[in-house]
Design a protein around this motif. Structure first.
Motif, PDB file in Angstrom:
ATOM      1  N   GLU A 354      13.691  -0.605 -10.300  1.00 36.85           N
ATOM      2  CA  GLU A 354      12.799  -1.146 -11.332  1.00 36.85           C
ATOM      3  C   GLU A 354      11.537  -0.275 -11.371  1.00 36.85           C
ATOM      4  N   CYS A 355      11.434   0.548 -12.412  1.00 41.57           N
ATOM      5  CA  CYS A 355      10.396   1.586 -12.455  1.00 41.57           C
ATOM      6  C   CYS A 355       9.077   1.143 -13.090  1.00 41.57           C
ATOM      7  N   TYR A 356       8.937  -0.140 -13.416  1.00 43.72           N
ATOM      8  CA  TYR A 356       7.633  -0.573 -13.937  1.00 43.72           C
ATOM      9  C   TYR A 356       6.565  -0.382 -12.865  1.00 43.72           C
ATOM     10  N   THR A 357       5.454   0.299 -13.220  1.00 38.29           N
ATOM     11  CA  THR A 357       4.345   0.473 -12.295  1.00 38.29           C
ATOM     12  C   THR A 357       3.119  -0.252 -12.819  1.00 38.29           C
ATOM     13  N   ASN A 358       2.441  -0.978 -11.927  1.00 33.80           N
ATOM     14  CA  ASN A 358       1.220  -1.681 -12.304  1.00 33.80           C
ATOM     15  C   ASN A 358      -0.038  -0.924 -11.886  1.00 33.80           C
ATOM     16  N   THR A 359       0.141   0.330 -11.477  1.00 31.31           N
ATOM     17  CA  THR A 359      -0.993   1.115 -10.975  1.00 31.31           C
ATOM     18  C   THR A 359      -0.816   2.579 -11.326  1.00 31.31           C
ATOM     19  N   VAL A 360      -1.887   3.201 -11.784  1.00 36.38           N
ATOM     20  CA  VAL A 360      -2.014   4.656 -11.823  1.00 36.38           C
ATOM     21  C   VAL A 360      -3.411   4.956 -11.291  1.00 36.38           C
ATOM     22  N   SER A 372       2.392   2.112  -8.217  1.00 37.60           N
ATOM     23  CA  SER A 372       2.823   0.940  -7.465  1.00 37.60           C
ATOM     24  C   SER A 372       3.919   0.224  -8.236  1.00 37.60           C
ATOM     25  N   PHE A 373       5.057   0.014  -7.585  1.00 38.13           N
ATOM     26  CA  PHE A 373       6.209  -0.631  -8.208  1.00 38.13           C
ATOM     27  C   PHE A 373       6.353  -2.026  -7.599  1.00 38.13           C
ATOM     28  N   PRO A 374       5.761  -3.057  -8.220  1.00 37.76           N
ATOM     29  CA  PRO A 374       5.688  -4.375  -7.572  1.00 37.76           C
ATOM     30  C   PRO A 374       7.034  -5.035  -7.359  1.00 37.76           C
ATOM     31  N   TYR A 375       7.972  -4.839  -8.290  1.00 40.63           N
ATOM     32  CA  TYR A 375       9.266  -5.495  -8.147  1.00 40.63           C
ATOM     33  C   TYR A 375      10.114  -4.851  -7.059  1.00 40.63           C
ATOM     34  N   GLU A 376       9.712  -3.671  -6.613  1.00 43.66           N
ATOM     35  CA  GLU A 376      10.413  -2.987  -5.524  1.00 43.66           C
ATOM     36  C   GLU A 376       9.577  -2.951  -4.251  1.00 43.66           C
ATOM     37  N   GLN A 412       2.730  -5.850  -4.642  1.00 41.67           N
ATOM     38  CA  GLN A 412       1.426  -5.224  -4.439  1.00 41.67           C
ATOM     39  C   GLN A 412       0.875  -4.656  -5.756  1.00 41.67           C
ATOM     40  N   HIS A 413      -0.427  -4.445  -5.744  1.00 38.87           N
ATOM     41  CA  HIS A 413      -1.127  -3.988  -6.946  1.00 38.87           C
ATOM     42  C   HIS A 413      -2.272  -3.076  -6.544  1.00 38.87           C
ATOM     43  N   PHE A 414      -2.568  -2.130  -7.413  1.00 40.72           N
ATOM     44  CA  PHE A 414      -3.745  -1.256  -7.334  1.00 40.72           C
ATOM     45  C   PHE A 414      -3.834  -0.487  -6.008  1.00 40.72           C
ATOM     46  N   ALA A 415      -2.734   0.107  -5.607  1.00 41.56           N
ATOM     47  CA  ALA A 415      -2.762   0.980  -4.438  1.00 41.56           C
ATOM     48  C   ALA A 415      -3.702   2.155  -4.703  1.00 41.56           C
ATOM     49  N   ASN A 416      -4.569   2.451  -3.742  1.00 39.85           N
ATOM     50  CA  ASN A 416      -5.532   3.538  -3.911  1.00 39.85           C
ATOM     51  C   ASN A 416      -5.918   4.114  -2.559  1.00 39.85           C
ATOM     52  N   ILE A 417      -6.443   5.326  -2.605  1.00 40.27           N
ATOM     53  CA  ILE A 417      -6.892   6.010  -1.394  1.00 40.27           C
ATOM     54  C   ILE A 417      -8.408   5.916  -1.308  1.00 40.27           C
ATOM     55  N   THR A 418      -8.921   5.448  -0.167  1.00 35.45           N
ATOM     56  CA  THR A 418     -10.361   5.320   0.026  1.00 35.45           C
ATOM     57  C   THR A 418     -10.989   6.690   0.271  1.00 35.45           C
ATOM     58  N   THR A 422      -7.760   6.435   3.743  1.00 35.39           N
ATOM     59  CA  THR A 422      -6.855   5.341   4.052  1.00 35.39           C
ATOM     60  C   THR A 422      -6.251   4.774   2.773  1.00 35.39           C
ATOM     61  N   LEU A 423      -5.174   4.012   2.927  1.00 37.98           N
ATOM     62  CA  LEU A 423      -4.491   3.385   1.802  1.00 37.98           C
ATOM     63  C   LEU A 423      -4.932   1.936   1.699  1.00 37.98           C
ATOM     64  N   MET A 424      -5.343   1.509   0.504  1.00 34.74           N
ATOM     65  CA  MET A 424      -5.680   0.113   0.265  1.00 34.74           C
ATOM     66  C   MET A 424      -4.763  -0.452  -0.810  1.00 34.74           C
ATOM     67  N   VAL A 425      -4.334  -1.704  -0.612  1.00 32.17           N
ATOM     68  CA  VAL A 425      -3.536  -2.402  -1.619  1.00 32.17           C
ATOM     69  C   VAL A 425      -3.951  -3.865  -1.645  1.00 32.17           C
ATOM     70  N   SER A 426      -3.712  -4.485  -2.792  1.00 32.12           N
ATOM     71  CA  SER A 426      -3.769  -5.939  -2.921  1.00 32.12           C
ATOM     72  C   SER A 426      -2.328  -6.412  -2.902  1.00 32.12           C
ATOM     73  N   SER A 427      -1.979  -7.300  -1.983  1.00 35.52           N
ATOM     74  CA  SER A 427      -0.559  -7.618  -1.779  1.00 35.52           C
ATOM     75  C   SER A 427      -0.380  -9.028  -1.234  1.00 35.52           C
ATOM     76  N   HIS A 428       0.755  -9.626  -1.558  1.00 36.53           N
ATOM     77  CA  HIS A 428       1.118 -10.877  -0.910  1.00 36.53           C
ATOM     78  C   HIS A 428       1.443 -10.600   0.557  1.00 36.53           C
ATOM     79  N   MET A 429       1.210 -11.591   1.371  1.00 36.88           N
ATOM     80  CA  MET A 429       1.505 -11.480   2.804  1.00 36.88           C
ATOM     81  C   MET A 429       3.010 -11.648   3.062  1.00 36.88           C
ATOM     82  N   PRO A 430       3.503 -11.127   4.181  1.00 39.09           N
ATOM     83  CA  PRO A 430       4.905 -11.361   4.542  1.00 39.09           C
ATOM     84  C   PRO A 430       5.217 -12.856   4.569  1.00 39.09           C
TER      85      PRO A 430
END
Length: 539
Positions: A354-360, A372-376, A412-418, A422-430
């Motif tokens: 599923e190639c939909y990305t919610n982040t560039v 960021s590919f949230p469905y994957e 996850q959403h809005f993956a970015n490099i600080t 470092t890598l930051m993401v907004s994501s649901h917990m396990p």
């Protein structure tokens, strides 16, 4: 499209605008500054940031600085007291004097509400006597004097704008003409901003601790006037999106909306190649044209550019390029208007992905781009120049491992490099449950990236908030170490300290329904210089 085209709307479109509470001029859309000269109360010395004059008896400010804030750390004048903490940008400088004869320099001063933005005042005057520099000095709160940027004081007509003022607020404005180290201040002129349009969602500041928060005085963000209250798209993505600037009191000081096209605009960006902003315009229903809007806050620069197949989010680079996703391909539109493909999701992952990305998100440290590919539950980082994969993180095969191994991404959403790499993401917990979210089920995560071992190593996690991000959500690291984060459909924005205290807490509430689902907020950043968004188009 030129500004003239706004007046070509049909009657039905005009009625839509009025029903939304928008002024007619808002048809298709939506301070720091050079500082106030340094202040030396009761004296004549005072210095601000880098070359200007001292104004006796007023508190210095940068755009809308807090009281007693000088250009770059004011020093005491003779017989006076120091100007206080440093501001941003600066017009002030090596001391001088003040004169009340500014009316001999300027004539015909007029203060009017901006045609398109009710919170901007437009000041025009004739410079009758030449000055080295001229600027506006204005105030609407006791003890808080603000300034526009200095400009050459050539003889003839002049125009400047008052930024950073809430709606329905009276403002006292003076024109300052600097000549030979003397600030010639005009008499007072009054203007009153109009109300923010009723369709703009109203934020509520739940907490603000200036001692914990960053020094930035405004937040630049986006919000949909969502129905809220339910856990599916029927409550989101069909009402007007607003791009806004609010102050730390939650007062809206600037806004833009485009109810006619009903474009989804939630990834607005601050330009890196000039002093203006970008707004993506993507109708969620897919029926209207897609493109980007480049503009200054006062609309003096306003350019709409069609971008075929613009899918969702955007980012911009320091050479003026636009990065975006189109039909599962990461593309670039250069400042010259040429297009090229950078990376193809289908070629890399295959047809079953599923190639939909919610982040560039562009990473200027290494000139890479994150998607960021949230469905994957997967994030990929590719080189901007040639599309080579630099790193792959998350659930897809051949991704970096997690340490500890119990970690995983969840929509996850809005993956970015600080700025620290470092890598930051907004994501649901396990273990999250989309049908029954619980407090602590959504987090803002930071990981060290170990390229040698291809491992993401846990560094910092915030999961204290009870809010839930069904859609959207983001987290970015601020220069002072705080984290600015939001919960998307939860309608909540937080500025969080490294030790996980809340420094700033804002909510866009929706009436009724489940409080986990409110007005949907988009990307937001903190800023300290409104005039840096109003300096003109690309350099």
């Amino acid at each position: 499209m030129s500004r003239t085209h706004f007046w070509l709307l049909g009657l039905s479109s005009t009625r839509k605008l009025l029903s939304l509470g928008l002024p007619l001029g808002l048809a298709l859309t939506s301070c720091g500054s050079g500082n106030e000269p340094g202040v030396a109360t009761g004296g004549t010395g005072g210095a601000g940031g880098g070359g200007g004059v001292a104004v006796a008896g007023s508190s210095g400010g940068s755009g809308a600085a807090p009281p007693n804030t000088a250009g770059s750390g004011g020093s005491a004048g003779s017989g006076g007291s120091a100007g206080g903490a440093a501001g941003s940008g600066g017009a002030g400088g090596a001391g001088g004097s003040v004169s009340g004869d500014g009316d001999t320099f300027v004539t015909g001063v007029s203060v009017e509400v901006h045609d398109e933005v009710n919170t901007i005042l437009v000041v025009t005057w004739t410079q009758a006597v030449a000055a080295e520099n001229t600027w506006l000095e204005f105030t609407f709160e006791a003890g808080n004097v603000m300034t526009s940027r200095p400009a050459p004081g050539v003889v003839g007509p002049h125009r400047d704008v008052v930024l950073g003022v809430p709606g329905e607020t009276e403002v006292t404005v003076r024109v300052v003409s600097e000549q030979g180290g003397v600030a010639h201040v005009s008499s007072d002129h009054k203007g009153t901003t109009l109300a923010v349009p009723s369709g703009m969602p109203e934020p509520t500041v739940l907490a603000y601790d200036a001692a914990l928060a960053s020094d930035n005085r405004w937040m630049f963000g986006a919000v949909e006037d969502s129905d809220g209250g339910c856990d599916n798209q029927s409550c989101f993505y069909h009402t007007t999106f607003w791009v806004y600037i609010m102050d730390r009191k939650g007062r809206i000081v600037w806004y833009y909306a485009d109810p006619v096209s009903n474009a989804t605009s939630s990834f607005q960006r601050i330009a890196r190649d000039g002093e203006y902003i970008w707004i993506e315009k993507r109708p969620f229903n897919g029926q209207s044209a897609r493109g980007v809007l480049k503009m200054t806050l006062d609309w003096q620069y306003f350019e709409e550019i069609p971008v075929a197949d613009l899918a969702d989010c955007i980012d911009v680079t320091d050479d003026g390029s636009l990065l975006f996703d189109a039909n599962n391909v990461l593309r670039e539109m250069t400042a010259a208007g040429t297009f090229r493909n950078i990376w193809d999701c289908r070629e890399h992952f295959g047809n079953g992905f599923e190639c939909y990305t919610n982040t560039v998100n562009w990473n200027p440290l290494e000139d890479t781009v994150l998607l960021s590919f949230p469905y994957e539950n997967t994030v990929i980082e590719v080189a901007r120049q040639n599309g080579a994969v630099v790193g792959q993180y998350g659930a897809a095969s051949d991704s970096y491992a997690f340490s500890p191994a119990t970690w995983e991404f969840g929509f996850q959403h809005f993956a970015n490099i600080t700025q620290d790499g470092t890598l930051m993401v907004s994501s649901h917990m396990p273990g999250w449950d989309n049908d029954n979210p619980q407090p602590g089920d959504h987090a803002f995560m930071e990981f060290e990236i170990n390229r040698a071992t291809e491992t993401l190593v846990e560094k910092w996690i915030y999961s204290t908030g009870p809010e839930w991000a069904l859609y959207k959500g983001m987290a970015i690291r601020l220069p002072d170490g705080n984290t600015l984060a939001n919960y998307g459909t939860g309608g909540v924005i937080r500025e969080i300290t490294p030790d996980k205290q809340t420094a700033f807490h804002v909510k866009f509430d929706a009436d009724g329904g489940n409080d986990l689902y409110n007005k949907m907020v988009g990307h937001n950043v903190l800023i300290d210089d409104l005039y840096a968004l109003n300096g003109g188009g690309p350099e």
